[in-house]
Design an enzyme around this catalytic site. Structure first.
Site, mmCIF file in Angstrom:
data_model
loop_
_atom_site.group_PDB
_atom_site.id
_atom_site.type_symbol
_atom_site.label_atom_id
_atom_site.label_comp_id
_atom_site.label_asym_id
_atom_site.label_seq_id
_atom_site.Cartn_x
_atom_site.Cartn_y
_atom_site.Cartn_z
ATOM 1 N N CYS A 4 -23.100 -8.163 28.312
ATOM 2 C CA CYS A 4 -22.482 -7.029 27.622
ATOM 3 C C CYS A 4 -21.563 -6.325 28.614
ATOM 4 C CB CYS A 4 -23.603 -6.108 27.132
ATOM 5 S SG CYS A 4 -23.146 -4.409 26.858
ATOM 6 N N CYS A 7 -23.013 -3.136 30.158
ATOM 7 C CA CYS A 7 -24.099 -3.477 31.095
ATOM 8 C C CYS A 7 -23.498 -3.970 32.405
ATOM 9 C CB CYS A 7 -24.999 -4.561 30.499
ATOM 10 S SG CYS A 7 -26.187 -3.969 29.284
ATOM 11 N N ASP A 30 -12.240 5.900 30.038
ATOM 12 C CA ASP A 30 -11.888 4.908 29.028
ATOM 13 C C ASP A 30 -10.591 4.218 29.468
ATOM 14 O OD1 ASP A 30 -12.629 4.543 25.717
ATOM 15 O OD2 ASP A 30 -10.706 3.769 26.451
ATOM 16 N N HIS A 96 -22.785 -1.391 22.861
ATOM 17 C CA HIS A 96 -23.648 -0.739 23.847
ATOM 18 C C HIS A 96 -23.375 0.754 23.659
ATOM 19 C CE1 HIS A 96 -25.414 -0.616 28.170
ATOM 20 N NE2 HIS A 96 -25.235 0.655 27.765
ATOM 21 N N HIS A 98 -22.464 4.434 23.468
ATOM 22 C CA HIS A 98 -21.621 5.253 24.338
ATOM 23 C C HIS A 98 -21.128 6.476 23.590
ATOM 24 C CE1 HIS A 98 -19.205 2.121 22.386
ATOM 25 N NE2 HIS A 98 -18.221 3.009 22.326
ATOM 26 N N HIS A 100 -18.180 9.171 23.447
ATOM 27 C CA HIS A 100 -16.810 9.478 23.868
ATOM 28 C C HIS A 100 -16.728 10.981 24.161
ATOM 29 C CE1 HIS A 100 -14.794 5.676 22.457
ATOM 30 N NE2 HIS A 100 -15.845 5.630 21.677
#
Ligand code: AMP
Ligand code: ZN
Length: 115
Positions: A4, A7, A30, A96, A98, A100
């Protein structure tokens, strides 16, 4: 071991612009920012999405939100948006979890991004 992207970033196998890290959470920029400040607040544990949370993830989710709040303060953000995309239909492309953290607009600009 999970194959991933996030990861791999957490394990330092893929580089990222990391701005904060502790034993539970990693925060990095990002790669395609949608705001002047666009950070991703990511648990190091592989959890697919908000839709996959279990009861024992409560502490991790709490840590993600507190880390986002502290990172926003560190960046002197007066206001900001915190967004979880959940599932493909919700715009989630990376499976996964997250959060923002989006901010840094001049006053009034964020208004036009409201959904
Ligand atoms: P989402 O659509 O909620 O799954 O968001 C995934 C985000 O990850 C997008 O905003 C991407 O620009 C960002 N992203 C993809 N690859 C990377 C990367 N290698 N480093 C940092 N951010 C990335
Ligand atoms: Zn993962």
């Amino acid at each position: 071991m999970v194959d991933c992207l996030f990861c791999k970033i957490a394990r330092k196998e893929i580089p990222a612009a990391v701005t904060y890290e502790d034993e539970t959470v990693i925060i990095f920029k990002d790669i395609q920012p949608k705001a002047p400040v666009h950070l991703l607040v990511v648990p190091k544990e592989h959890i697919e999405s908000i839709g996959h949370l279990k009861g024992d993830h409560r502490e991790i989710v709490s840590k993600i939100i507190f880390a986002a709040k502290e990172e926003a303060a560190k960046n002197n953000l007066k206001g900001y948006k915190l967004v979880f995309n959940v599932g493909r239909a919700g715009g989630q492309l990376i499976d996964h979890l997250h959060l923002h953290l989006l901010g840094g607009w001049t006053e009034g600009v964020a208004q036009s991004l409201n959904v």
